[in-house]
Scaffold this motif. Structure first.
Motif, PDB file in Angstrom:
ATOM      1  N   PRO A 244       0.827  -1.217   0.000  1.00  0.00           N
ATOM      2  CA  PRO A 244       0.000   0.000   0.000  1.00  0.00           C
ATOM      3  C   PRO A 244       0.855   1.258   0.000  1.00  0.00           C
ATOM      4  N   GLN A 245       0.360   2.270  -0.681  1.00  0.00           N
ATOM      5  CA  GLN A 245       1.106   3.523  -0.819  1.00  0.00           C
ATOM      6  C   GLN A 245       1.424   4.146   0.539  1.00  0.00           C
ATOM      7  N   LYS A 246       0.488   4.097   1.462  1.00  0.00           N
ATOM      8  CA  LYS A 246       0.698   4.706   2.776  1.00  0.00           C
ATOM      9  C   LYS A 246       1.839   4.027   3.517  1.00  0.00           C
ATOM     10  N   LEU A 247       1.911   2.699   3.455  1.00  0.00           N
ATOM     11  CA  LEU A 247       2.977   1.970   4.130  1.00  0.00           C
ATOM     12  C   LEU A 247       4.324   2.221   3.464  1.00  0.00           C
ATOM     13  N   VAL A 248       4.328   2.304   2.139  1.00  0.00           N
ATOM     14  CA  VAL A 248       5.563   2.588   1.408  1.00  0.00           C
ATOM     15  C   VAL A 248       6.086   3.957   1.797  1.00  0.00           C
ATOM     16  N   ALA A 249       5.191   4.920   1.895  1.00  0.00           N
ATOM     17  CA  ALA A 249       5.598   6.278   2.274  1.00  0.00           C
ATOM     18  C   ALA A 249       6.244   6.280   3.651  1.00  0.00           C
ATOM     19  N   PHE A 254       8.742   9.413   3.807  1.00  0.00           N
ATOM     20  CA  PHE A 254       7.839  10.475   3.364  1.00  0.00           C
ATOM     21  C   PHE A 254       6.842  10.773   4.484  1.00  0.00           C
ATOM     22  N   SER A 255       6.441  12.015   4.608  1.00  0.00           N
ATOM     23  CA  SER A 255       5.569  12.410   5.713  1.00  0.00           C
ATOM     24  C   SER A 255       4.173  11.809   5.601  1.00  0.00           C
ATOM     25  N   SER A 256       3.740  11.497   4.390  1.00  0.00           N
ATOM     26  CA  SER A 256       2.403  10.939   4.181  1.00  0.00           C
ATOM     27  C   SER A 256       2.327  10.302   2.799  1.00  0.00           C
ATOM     28  N   GLY A 257       1.220   9.594   2.568  1.00  0.00           N
ATOM     29  CA  GLY A 257       1.010   9.022   1.250  1.00  0.00           C
ATOM     30  C   GLY A 257       0.873  10.080   0.182  1.00  0.00           C
ATOM     31  N   SER A 258       0.250  11.202   0.520  1.00  0.00           N
ATOM     32  CA  SER A 258       0.088  12.276  -0.465  1.00  0.00           C
ATOM     33  C   SER A 258       1.426  12.931  -0.785  1.00  0.00           C
ATOM     34  N   SER A 259       2.318  13.008   0.205  1.00  0.00           N
ATOM     35  CA  SER A 259       3.659  13.550  -0.038  1.00  0.00           C
ATOM     36  C   SER A 259       4.423  12.662  -1.015  1.00  0.00           C
ATOM     37  N   LEU A 260       4.312  11.348  -0.824  1.00  0.00           N
ATOM     38  CA  LEU A 260       4.926  10.416  -1.771  1.00  0.00           C
ATOM     39  C   LEU A 260       4.321  10.582  -3.155  1.00  0.00           C
ATOM     40  N   SER A 261       3.001  10.735  -3.222  1.00  0.00           N
ATOM     41  CA  SER A 261       2.324  10.868  -4.510  1.00  0.00           C
ATOM     42  C   SER A 261       2.805  12.101  -5.263  1.00  0.00           C
ATOM     43  N   ARG A 262       2.967  13.225  -4.562  1.00  0.00           N
ATOM     44  CA  ARG A 262       3.435  14.454  -5.221  1.00  0.00           C
ATOM     45  C   ARG A 262       4.851  14.276  -5.766  1.00  0.00           C
ATOM     46  N   ALA A 263       5.738  13.709  -4.944  1.00  0.00           N
ATOM     47  CA  ALA A 263       7.116  13.501  -5.391  1.00  0.00           C
ATOM     48  C   ALA A 263       7.164  12.486  -6.531  1.00  0.00           C
ATOM     49  N   PRO A 272       1.205   7.430  -8.389  1.00  0.00           N
ATOM     50  CA  PRO A 272       1.524   6.000  -8.264  1.00  0.00           C
ATOM     51  C   PRO A 272       0.496   5.070  -8.883  1.00  0.00           C
ATOM     52  N   ARG A 273      -0.792   5.331  -8.647  1.00  0.00           N
ATOM     53  CA  ARG A 273      -1.817   4.431  -9.186  1.00  0.00           C
ATOM     54  C   ARG A 273      -1.829   4.463 -10.711  1.00  0.00           C
ATOM     55  N   GLU A 274      -1.710   5.635 -11.288  1.00  0.00           N
ATOM     56  CA  GLU A 274      -1.665   5.748 -12.752  1.00  0.00           C
ATOM     57  C   GLU A 274      -0.423   5.078 -13.312  1.00  0.00           C
ATOM     58  N   TRP A 275       0.703   5.282 -12.631  1.00  0.00           N
ATOM     59  CA  TRP A 275       1.970   4.690 -13.074  1.00  0.00           C
ATOM     60  C   TRP A 275       1.885   3.173 -13.034  1.00  0.00           C
ATOM     61  N   LEU A 276       1.319   2.640 -11.956  1.00  0.00           N
ATOM     62  CA  LEU A 276       1.196   1.183 -11.837  1.00  0.00           C
ATOM     63  C   LEU A 276       0.317   0.601 -12.942  1.00  0.00           C
TER      64      LEU A 276
END
Length: 280
Positions: A244-249, A254-263, A272-276
């Motif tokens: 899951p994105q939140k656990l990966v972050a 990363f401070s949050s899942g949304s922070s990972l998504s922006r980077a 991430p979801r589109e890339w996957l």
């Protein structure tokens, strides 16, 4: 200081033996995405032809026992004498992450290294040849693992002799510098830590300004940009395994899942979801 294990533990490589013995005439290896080759020329003379590719000669001759590593997809043809040929042992390599693998990205398109140049390589090759020259129980599996041993020995040598294979900047050059290597190994082993410039410089035993300047000069990027890229490269691998994105972050700092998504969007051009979805 172990400069390779953290990289190889995060980004595995698998070797698969596909040929041993003589090759006669022309043999062509097509470029396929995420497929690498490691050829061992054991005996004979070899002519090689390449497609048009920066950093690779169109034609070359190899006249001594040599390792030939193609870390990325590259069309190449071997031309050997039509009858007696030359002796080879060859494997394909699958690097986790393909061209995004940091080791693959740091290497030139072709590494040509004489067997005698790499200390300690001969015993591993002797074991490899012993397994490939006769069929015994488990020979294929053991040969695959021995090819991986040979690759690790080659990479170890490349880190100690980067300019001998045409590497002048990037990760390999950073690992070849004792001070920068300390910081890089620490980053690779604990990407989730709060890596400020001061902390990285302290690990390297340098001042902030000296570390930042040396890091940019040697690797071609800034310490903060390298750290972000390393985390995102790891994230892409973990996300592909279904984590899951939140656990990966959280695992990568990363401070949050949304922070990972922006980077992630800035780095890969998609969330991430589109890339996957595009990877399927």
């Amino acid at each position: 200081m172990d400069r390779l294990s953290a990289l190889l533990e995060r980004f595995h490589v698998r070797a698969s033996l596909f040929h041993t013995g003589p090759l006669c005439g022309r043999t062509t290896y097509e470029a396929q995405p995420d497929r690498a080759f490691l050829h061992v020329l054991r005996r004979g003379q070899l002519r090689i032809e390449h497609g048009v590719r920066k950093g690779v000669p169109r034609r070359m001759v190899v006249d001594e026992p040599t390792l030939l590593l193609y870390p990325r997809a590259l069309h190449h043809s071997f031309i050997n004498p039509p009858r007696e040929g030359s002796d080879f042992t060859c494997a394909t390599l699958q690097f986790a992450g393909g061209d995004r693998n940091p080791i693959v990205a740091a290497l030139p398109p072709l590494l040509q290294v004489p067997l005698d140049a790499v200390p300690g390589l001969r015993p591993a090759l002797d074991l490899l040849f012993a397994e490939t020259d006769q069929v015994r129980c488990g020979s294929r599996l053991l040969a695959d693992r021995l090819f991986e041993v040979v690759l690790i020995q080659l990479l170890r040598w490349v880190i100690d002799h980067p300019q001998a294979v045409g590497v002048s900047s990037g990760l390999v050059m950073g690992l070849s510098d004792p001070r920068l290597a300390r910081a890089l190994v620490a980053l690779h082993g604990a990407p989730q830590d709060d890596w400020t410039l001061s902390k990285m410089a302290a690990v390297a035993g340098m001042s902030r300004s000296a570390f930042a300047e040396a890091f940019k000069t040697v690797t071609g990027t800034t310490p903060s940009a390298y750290l972000t890229d390393w985390r995102l490269t790891l994230a892409s691998t973990l996300l592909r395994t279904g984590q899951p994105q939140k656990l990966v972050a959280a695992e990568l700092g990363f401070s949050s899942g949304s922070s990972l998504s922006r980077a992630f969007r800035q780095r890969f051009g998609a969330a991430p979801r589109e890339w996957l979805a595009a990877q399927v």
